[in-house]
Design an enzyme around this catalytic site. Structure first.
Site, PDB file in Angstrom:
ATOM      1  N   GLU A 187      -9.009 -25.313 -17.769  1.00  0.00           N
ATOM      2  CA  GLU A 187      -8.487 -23.647 -17.443  1.00  0.00           C
ATOM      3  C   GLU A 187      -8.732 -22.934 -15.999  1.00  0.00           C
ATOM      4  O   GLU A 187      -8.091 -21.669 -16.349  1.00  0.00           O
ATOM      5  CB  GLU A 187     -10.289 -22.723 -18.011  1.00  0.00           C
ATOM      6  CG  GLU A 187     -10.119 -21.082 -18.380  1.00  0.00           C
ATOM      7  CD  GLU A 187     -10.993 -20.523 -18.605  1.00  0.00           C
ATOM      8  OE1 GLU A 187     -12.294 -21.344 -19.001  1.00  0.00           O
ATOM      9  OE2 GLU A 187     -11.242 -19.491 -18.336  1.00  0.00           O
ATOM     10  N   GLU A 219      -8.788 -13.129 -22.080  1.00  0.00           N
ATOM     11  CA  GLU A 219      -9.096 -14.280 -22.484  1.00  0.00           C
ATOM     12  C   GLU A 219      -7.327 -14.289 -23.184  1.00  0.00           C
ATOM     13  O   GLU A 219      -7.138 -14.078 -24.228  1.00  0.00           O
ATOM     14  CB  GLU A 219     -10.034 -14.292 -24.069  1.00  0.00           C
ATOM     15  CG  GLU A 219     -11.494 -14.119 -23.320  1.00  0.00           C
ATOM     16  CD  GLU A 219     -11.940 -15.384 -22.154  1.00  0.00           C
ATOM     17  OE1 GLU A 219     -10.885 -16.666 -22.457  1.00  0.00           O
ATOM     18  OE2 GLU A 219     -13.209 -15.550 -22.069  1.00  0.00           O
ATOM     19  N   HIS A 275      -8.542 -15.618 -18.066  1.00  0.00           N
ATOM     20  CA  HIS A 275      -9.242 -16.668 -18.861  1.00  0.00           C
ATOM     21  C   HIS A 275      -8.544 -17.025 -19.641  1.00  0.00           C
ATOM     22  O   HIS A 275      -7.276 -16.400 -19.694  1.00  0.00           O
ATOM     23  CB  HIS A 275      -9.984 -16.075 -19.554  1.00  0.00           C
ATOM     24  CG  HIS A 275     -11.988 -16.086 -18.274  1.00  0.00           C
ATOM     25  ND1 HIS A 275     -12.718 -16.606 -17.229  1.00  0.00           N
ATOM     26  CD2 HIS A 275     -11.944 -14.631 -17.517  1.00  0.00           C
ATOM     27  CE1 HIS A 275     -13.381 -16.024 -16.931  1.00  0.00           C
ATOM     28  NE2 HIS A 275     -13.006 -14.693 -16.142  1.00  0.00           N
ATOM     29  N   HIS A 280     -12.915 -18.916 -13.001  1.00  0.00           N
ATOM     30  CA  HIS A 280     -13.384 -20.071 -12.427  1.00  0.00           C
ATOM     31  C   HIS A 280     -12.777 -20.774 -11.578  1.00  0.00           C
ATOM     32  O   HIS A 280     -12.692 -19.887 -11.117  1.00  0.00           O
ATOM     33  CB  HIS A 280     -13.057 -20.710 -13.825  1.00  0.00           C
ATOM     34  CG  HIS A 280     -13.840 -20.793 -15.274  1.00  0.00           C
ATOM     35  ND1 HIS A 280     -15.154 -20.582 -15.425  1.00  0.00           N
ATOM     36  CD2 HIS A 280     -13.238 -20.051 -15.783  1.00  0.00           C
ATOM     37  CE1 HIS A 280     -15.092 -19.622 -16.694  1.00  0.00           C
ATOM     38  NE2 HIS A 280     -13.811 -19.625 -16.939  1.00  0.00           N
TER      39      HIS A 280
HETATM   40 ZN    ZN Z   1     -13.418 -18.649 -18.313  1.00  0.00          ZN
END
Ligand code: ZN
Length: 323
Positions: free
Chosen positions: A144, A281, A199, A107
């Site tokens: 995030e 993640e 992430h 992101h």
């Molecule tokens: Zn993400």
């Protein structure tokens, strides 16, 4: 979502270790100015909250503009210290010398201000998907995108100390994105020996732990992962093992059946990659216990260490190509 497992409380490693690591890093620090930069600011806007002992990290005050963002091992922020290898070693003797790692901070902190642009579809090899997304955040608002940049900076420091050449897909140096297809293209163009997209998840509370996402075998327009499925799995398995050890975190209790591994064919960043690549993640930002981890600079340092160990282990397993 199934809740077929109740994970034990996360084990924490002894709290003093990051301090020791930080001190050692500073002593070694003929990286000098670079590390000083690292210690001075925080990308999360919270001024790297004083409660945390950071071994550096966060955004550089003078990040070079333009992207992808390269920096040479042992060099300062665009300065002249190529001959200043950590510990006075010859950079060519460092364990990851000659290796190229592309780090993709998931992101972008400003994606939310550019919804039109990031919602525009791009081709991901099999279908079309939005350029990028805003990412999630903790319930208290730690984004995030701030988390991924922070861990990426810490990881870069650790990899460069071992001689790797590190390229970022972005370093908070563009208004939005890059789009997922460009994130893959940057890794491909760099000829990365390993690429990692960082992430954290945004699942329902009670879902906990980390997982690594591997590329599925995908063949489509502009996408053929057949060459990278195997090496990416090797990379991913090493990261799972080292991330678990370094952080004390559990493998996901909601994806991967306890393996810490998932395989996906719907991620452009993997489908379009021609170099070994995985996503991680790191935890579930919407779960209070995992949120306490990801908002801790100490824990983020452990996370970066686990990632560096896993990537390093993978890179050291590769045959030297005779260059
Ligand atoms: Zn993400």
């Amino acid at each position: 979502m199934s809740y077929d497992e109740t994970p034990p409380p996360a084990r924490r490693l002894p709290g003093r270790k990051p301090l020791t690591v930080a001190a050692a890093a500073l002593v070694i620090g003929s990286l000098g100015g670079w590390l000083l930069y690292q210690g001075t600011s925080g990308p999360d806007g919270s001024g790297s909250s004083g409660a945390d002992t950071s071994a550096g990290a966060s955004s550089r005050a003078a990040a070079p503009s333009g992207s992808p963002t390269d920096s040479k091992p042992g060099s300062g922020s665009g300065s002249d210290s190529d001959d200043n290898a950590p510990g006075g070693e010859d950079p060519a003797d460092l364990p990851l010398a000659g290796r190229v790692v592309v780090i993709d901070p998931g992101h972008n902190p400003r994606n939310s201000q550019h919804t039109t642009e990031i919602n525009a579809p791009v081709h991901i090899g099999t279908t079309s998907k939005e350029c990028d997304t805003t990412g999630t955040s903790t319930n208290s608002g730690y984004a995030e995108a701030a988390f991924t940049l922070d861990v990426s900076h810490r990881l870069r420091t650790l990899l460069e100390k071992q001689g790797a050449k590190v390229t970022f897909t972005h370093d908070d140096d563009r208004p939005f994105g890059p789009c997922v297809d460009e994130r893959a293209a940057i890794g491909n163009k760099a000829g990365a020996d390993a690429a990692l997209s960082i992430h954290a998840d945004g699942a329902a509370a009670g879902n906990r732990g980390f997982h690594v996402i591997l590329p599925a075998k995908v063949k489509g327009e502009g996408a053929d992962t057949s060459e990278i499925v195997g090496p990416s799995r090797d990379l991913g398995e090493r990261i799972v093992s080292d991330f678990a050890r370094a952080t004390g975190s559990e493998r996901s209790n909601y994806i991967g059946g306890g393996t810490g591994l998932d395989v996906r064919e719907d991620l452009g960043g993997l489908n379009l990659s021609t170099v070994p690549k995985v996503f991680i993640e790191c935890g579930n930002m919407r779960d209070a216990q995992d949120a306490a981890l990801v908002t801790s600079a100490d824990w983020r340092q452990k996370a970066a260490q686990g990632l560096a160990d896993g990537i390093g282990s993978y890179l050291k397993s590769l045959k030297r190509s005779g260059t």
